[in-house]
Design a protein around this motif. Structure first.
Motif, PDB file in Angstrom:
ATOM      1  N   GLY A   1       0.745  -1.139   0.123  1.00  0.00           N
ATOM      2  CA  GLY A   1      -0.046  -0.078  -0.131  1.00  0.00           C
ATOM      3  C   GLY A   1       0.933   1.242   0.055  1.00  0.00           C
ATOM      4  O   GLY A   1       2.084   1.179   0.257  1.00  0.00           O
ATOM      5  N   ARG A   2       0.159   2.360  -0.164  1.00  0.00           N
ATOM      6  CA  ARG A   2       0.857   3.598  -0.221  1.00  0.00           C
ATOM      7  C   ARG A   2       0.004   4.630   0.270  1.00  0.00           C
ATOM      8  O   ARG A   2      -1.366   4.406   0.208  1.00  0.00           O
ATOM      9  CB  ARG A   2       1.121   4.011  -1.567  1.00  0.00           C
ATOM     10  N   TYR A   3       0.464   5.850   0.655  1.00  0.00           N
ATOM     11  CA  TYR A   3      -0.525   6.860   1.017  1.00  0.00           C
ATOM     12  C   TYR A   3      -1.371   6.436   2.340  1.00  0.00           C
ATOM     13  O   TYR A   3      -1.007   6.140   3.018  1.00  0.00           O
ATOM     14  CB  TYR A   3      -1.725   7.376  -0.247  1.00  0.00           C
ATOM     15  N   GLU A   4      -2.809   6.684   2.288  1.00  0.00           N
ATOM     16  CA  GLU A   4      -3.671   6.124   3.171  1.00  0.00           C
ATOM     17  C   GLU A   4      -3.899   4.707   3.283  1.00  0.00           C
ATOM     18  O   GLU A   4      -5.043   4.232   3.916  1.00  0.00           O
ATOM     19  CB  GLU A   4      -4.921   7.218   3.580  1.00  0.00           C
ATOM     20  N   GLY A   5      -3.524   3.895   2.637  1.00  0.00           N
ATOM     21  CA  GLY A   5      -3.572   2.459   2.208  1.00  0.00           C
ATOM     22  C   GLY A   5      -4.275   2.065   1.096  1.00  0.00           C
ATOM     23  O   GLY A   5      -4.261   2.807  -0.028  1.00  0.00           O
ATOM     24  N   ILE A   6      -5.197   1.042   1.186  1.00  0.00           N
ATOM     25  CA  ILE A   6      -5.630   0.537  -0.019  1.00  0.00           C
ATOM     26  C   ILE A   6      -7.381   0.321   0.352  1.00  0.00           C
ATOM     27  O   ILE A   6      -7.764   0.120   1.416  1.00  0.00           O
ATOM     28  CB  ILE A   6      -5.270  -0.888  -0.442  1.00  0.00           C
ATOM     29  N   ASP A   7      -8.243   0.554  -0.975  1.00  0.00           N
ATOM     30  CA  ASP A   7      -9.283   0.303  -0.694  1.00  0.00           C
ATOM     31  C   ASP A   7      -9.813  -0.952  -0.286  1.00  0.00           C
ATOM     32  O   ASP A   7      -9.304  -2.196  -0.473  1.00  0.00           O
ATOM     33  CB  ASP A   7      -9.929   0.545  -2.248  1.00  0.00           C
ATOM     34  N   GLU A   8     -10.620  -1.051   1.093  1.00  0.00           N
ATOM     35  CA  GLU A   8     -10.846  -2.349   1.574  1.00  0.00           C
ATOM     36  C   GLU A   8     -11.330  -3.633   0.863  1.00  0.00           C
ATOM     37  O   GLU A   8     -10.913  -4.640   0.926  1.00  0.00           O
ATOM     38  CB  GLU A   8     -11.806  -1.940   2.759  1.00  0.00           C
ATOM     39  N   ARG A   9     -12.111  -3.093  -0.183  1.00  0.00           N
ATOM     40  CA  ARG A   9     -12.632  -4.031  -1.138  1.00  0.00           C
ATOM     41  C   ARG A   9     -11.335  -5.031  -1.817  1.00  0.00           C
ATOM     42  O   ARG A   9     -11.826  -6.224  -2.227  1.00  0.00           O
ATOM     43  CB  ARG A   9     -13.437  -3.530  -2.029  1.00  0.00           C
ATOM     44  N   VAL A  10     -10.256  -4.502  -2.027  1.00  0.00           N
ATOM     45  CA  VAL A  10      -9.296  -5.036  -2.639  1.00  0.00           C
ATOM     46  C   VAL A  10      -8.906  -6.173  -1.783  1.00  0.00           C
ATOM     47  O   VAL A  10      -8.660  -7.460  -2.227  1.00  0.00           O
ATOM     48  CB  VAL A  10      -8.083  -4.091  -3.098  1.00  0.00           C
ATOM     49  N   SER A  11      -8.338  -5.923  -0.494  1.00  0.00           N
ATOM     50  CA  SER A  11      -7.967  -6.869   0.474  1.00  0.00           C
ATOM     51  C   SER A  11      -9.132  -7.983   0.675  1.00  0.00           C
ATOM     52  O   SER A  11      -8.746  -9.191   0.835  1.00  0.00           O
ATOM     53  CB  SER A  11      -7.480  -6.185   1.834  1.00  0.00           C
ATOM     54  N   GLU A  12     -10.171  -7.530   0.550  1.00  0.00           N
ATOM     55  CA  GLU A  12     -11.547  -8.502   0.909  1.00  0.00           C
ATOM     56  C   GLU A  12     -11.524  -9.576  -0.115  1.00  0.00           C
ATOM     57  O   GLU A  12     -11.647 -10.751  -0.029  1.00  0.00           O
ATOM     58  CB  GLU A  12     -12.720  -7.941   0.935  1.00  0.00           C
ATOM     59  N   GLU A  13     -11.195  -8.970  -1.593  1.00  0.00           N
ATOM     60  CA  GLU A  13     -11.250 -10.124  -2.647  1.00  0.00           C
ATOM     61  C   GLU A  13     -10.084 -10.723  -2.776  1.00  0.00           C
ATOM     62  O   GLU A  13     -10.310 -11.986  -3.147  1.00  0.00           O
ATOM     63  CB  GLU A  13     -11.713  -9.207  -3.793  1.00  0.00           C
ATOM     64  N   PHE A  14      -9.032 -10.228  -2.399  1.00  0.00           N
ATOM     65  CA  PHE A  14      -7.517 -11.158  -2.731  1.00  0.00           C
ATOM     66  C   PHE A  14      -6.897 -11.480  -1.909  1.00  0.00           C
ATOM     67  O   PHE A  14      -5.968 -12.467  -1.967  1.00  0.00           O
ATOM     68  CB  PHE A  14      -6.898 -10.129  -3.796  1.00  0.00           C
TER      69      PHE A  14
END
Length: 235
Positions: free
Chosen positions: A112-125
């Protein structure tokens, strides 16, 4: 073992693999490293990959579209890819995780970078989410390198001497015993720095016993919780 890195800044990671143990392991084809930049998958005409948070809040998030397309493309190439996300909310990475993950064929670190990653990405992958400690970094690249290094050295053939793994910290719930190199007596500024005499006599049983005692002392001082775990196991 193949390691993939999803990162906006691959140049921060690549130099680490150019020298020393991991470079030699790559030359022997024990390790393989590849890098993917989410910008290359962005459909935005300016290759934008970040956006403001829904609901407000400071900072920008890495958006879904570039990461979804990037990670889906990797799954299409290798369905068995093990995706690891670096996030302060994740469980703290341990040596036992390094040993376990060393048996995987392909690990992909999503940084991740900045304030992180959209939560839906981690939930999916995400297959697993790890943290390297209770602190926040500017990006996941350093964390990914830490995990990659720890996992790599547990892969057969990567270390020059596989016995190096036997006495490492956290094996058998102990920190590694203190180590010493020659000369046996080192003098500096009119002061002598001595090696424990048991190491000088060649009695391997006594040396092993001393190392265990020193490891117990070191663990009790530097890592009391690990020491308590060891005491419970010894009962």
């Amino acid at each position: 073992m193949k390691f993939s890195f999803i990162t906006l800044f691959p140049e921060l990671i690549q130099p680490y693999f150019k020298d020393s143990i991991l470079a030699r392991a790559e030359q022997k084809e024990l390790l393989e490293f590849e890098f993917y930049n989410p910008r290359d998958f962005s459909t935005d005409k300016h290759k934008k990959v970040d956006g403001y948070k829904i609901g407000g809040g400071a900072g920008l998030l890495l958006q879904t579209q570039p990461l979804f397309d990037c990670l889906y493309s990797m799954q299409e190439k290798d369905f068995n890819t093990h995706f690891i996300f670096l996030n302060p909310c994740g469980k703290v990475f341990k040596q036992k995780d390094a040993r376990r993950l060393a048996h995987k064929k392909h690990i992909c670190f999503v940084c991740g970078r900045y304030e992180g990653i959209d939560e839906r990405v981690s939930e999916e992958f995400a297959n697993e989410i790890f943290s390297i400690g209770d602190f926040v970094l500017t990006g996941g690249e350093l964390g990914a390198l830490v995990l990659c290094d720890a996992i790599s050295r547990n892969i057969k053939g990567v270390l020059g001497n596989s016995l190096s793994l036997d006495e490492e910290s956290f094996e058998n719930d102990l920190l590694e015993a203190p180590s010493f190199s020659k000369p046996f007596i080192f003098e500096k500024n009119n002061k002598k720095f001595l090696t424990p005499s048991a190491f000088l006599k060649g009695n391997h049983a006594k040396i092993a016993s001393l190392k265990e005692k020193l490891a117990l002392c070191k663990t009790s001082f530097f890592n009391p919780s690990l020491y308590q775990k060891r005491k419970i196991k010894d009962k």
